[in-house]
Design an enzyme around this catalytic site. Sequence first.
Site, PDB file in Angstrom:
ATOM      1  N   HIS A  58       0.762  13.169   0.851  1.00 35.78           N
ATOM      2  CA  HIS A  58      -0.430  12.821   1.638  1.00 35.78           C
ATOM      3  C   HIS A  58      -0.079  12.637   3.108  1.00 35.78           C
ATOM      4  O   HIS A  58       0.967  12.082   3.436  1.00 35.78           O
ATOM      5  CB  HIS A  58      -1.080  11.533   1.099  1.00 35.78           C
ATOM      6  CG  HIS A  58      -1.862  11.762  -0.162  1.00 35.78           C
ATOM      7  ND1 HIS A  58      -1.271  12.063  -1.357  1.00 35.78           N
ATOM      8  CD2 HIS A  58      -3.201  11.776  -0.383  1.00 35.78           C
ATOM      9  CE1 HIS A  58      -2.197  12.241  -2.286  1.00 35.78           C
ATOM     10  NE2 HIS A  58      -3.381  12.076  -1.718  1.00 35.78           N
ATOM     11  N   PHE A  67       0.770   5.217   3.383  1.00 42.63           N
ATOM     12  CA  PHE A  67      -0.396   4.447   2.960  1.00 42.63           C
ATOM     13  C   PHE A  67      -1.523   5.420   2.618  1.00 42.63           C
ATOM     14  O   PHE A  67      -1.900   6.249   3.448  1.00 42.63           O
ATOM     15  CB  PHE A  67      -0.821   3.531   4.111  1.00 42.63           C
ATOM     16  CG  PHE A  67      -2.030   2.709   3.821  1.00 42.63           C
ATOM     17  CD1 PHE A  67      -2.025   1.766   2.810  1.00 42.63           C
ATOM     18  CD2 PHE A  67      -3.186   2.867   4.568  1.00 42.63           C
ATOM     19  CE1 PHE A  67      -3.148   0.992   2.538  1.00 42.63           C
ATOM     20  CE2 PHE A  67      -4.315   2.104   4.312  1.00 42.63           C
ATOM     21  CZ  PHE A  67      -4.293   1.165   3.292  1.00 42.63           C
ATOM     22  N   SER A 117      -8.716  16.895   4.011  1.00 50.74           N
ATOM     23  CA  SER A 117      -8.284  15.690   4.726  1.00 50.74           C
ATOM     24  C   SER A 117      -8.950  15.586   6.085  1.00 50.74           C
ATOM     25  O   SER A 117      -9.337  14.493   6.512  1.00 50.74           O
ATOM     26  CB  SER A 117      -6.767  15.702   4.956  1.00 50.74           C
ATOM     27  OG  SER A 117      -6.097  15.367   3.801  1.00 50.74           O
TER      28      SER A 117
HETATM   29  N1  LIG Z   1      -3.087   8.847   3.720  1.00 47.01           N
HETATM   30  C1  LIG Z   1      -4.321   9.039   3.223  1.00 47.01           C
HETATM   31  O1  LIG Z   1      -4.915   8.164   2.629  1.00 47.01           O
HETATM   32  N2  LIG Z   1      -4.874  10.236   3.432  1.00 47.01           N
HETATM   33  C2  LIG Z   1      -6.143  10.553   3.067  1.00 47.01           C
HETATM   34  N3  LIG Z   1      -7.122   9.765   2.481  1.00 47.01           N
HETATM   35  C3  LIG Z   1      -8.241  10.513   2.423  1.00 47.01           C
HETATM   36  O2  LIG Z   1      -9.325  10.131   1.983  1.00 47.01           O
HETATM   37  N4  LIG Z   1      -8.014  11.748   2.945  1.00 47.01           N
HETATM   38  C4  LIG Z   1      -6.733  11.797   3.399  1.00 47.01           C
HETATM   39  O3  LIG Z   1      -6.168  12.666   4.003  1.00 47.01           O
END
Ligand SMILES: NC(=O)N[C@H]1NC(=O)NC1=O
Length: 168
Positions: A67, A119, A84
Amino acid sequence: MDIEKVNSMDLGEFVDVFGNVTERCPLIAAAVWSQRPLSDLEDLEKHFFAFIDALPQSGQEGILRCHPYLAGSELQRGTLTAESQREQSGAGLWSLGADERLRLAELNAQYRARFGFPFVLAARFSNRTAARRLLCPSAQELRTALGEVKKIGSLRLADLLRADPAKL
Ligand SMILES: NC(=O)N[C@H]1NC(=O)NC1=O
């Protein structure tokens, strides 16, 4: 899109459509594809989550490490995945003031140093109590973070399934 359409997809099409339900983890979609035929759309989601739950801790942490940071440099550079980018922009992270961006960068760095992964928060459900997660025990926080991965996945699946199949 209905379940017949989903069940009729070949692997390539399935991974193209569902490959980012879990951020940057198309392997999960490929594994779900091999579970077809799926009985309904709930079953589809269930298989994504069951795969995540069955992974060893190293795999679960790997998912979290795929992520991007919230409001990180990728958002500024526009190099996030389309999903994202939409989620983070929609949650107002694109338009944070300099102070808020700095504060979030500090929290991201503290969190990463403490838990070893970024996070993760379902930005579309975001609230300001999330910073308290920094204080949680590691095992509890891993569960919380994977819960956020699943919320993100549910929202992404809902978007995809609402989409007009003709446009896919
Ligand atoms: N780090 C993280 O939570 N990334 C995300 N959360 C979200 O809802 N979209 C993301 O890219």
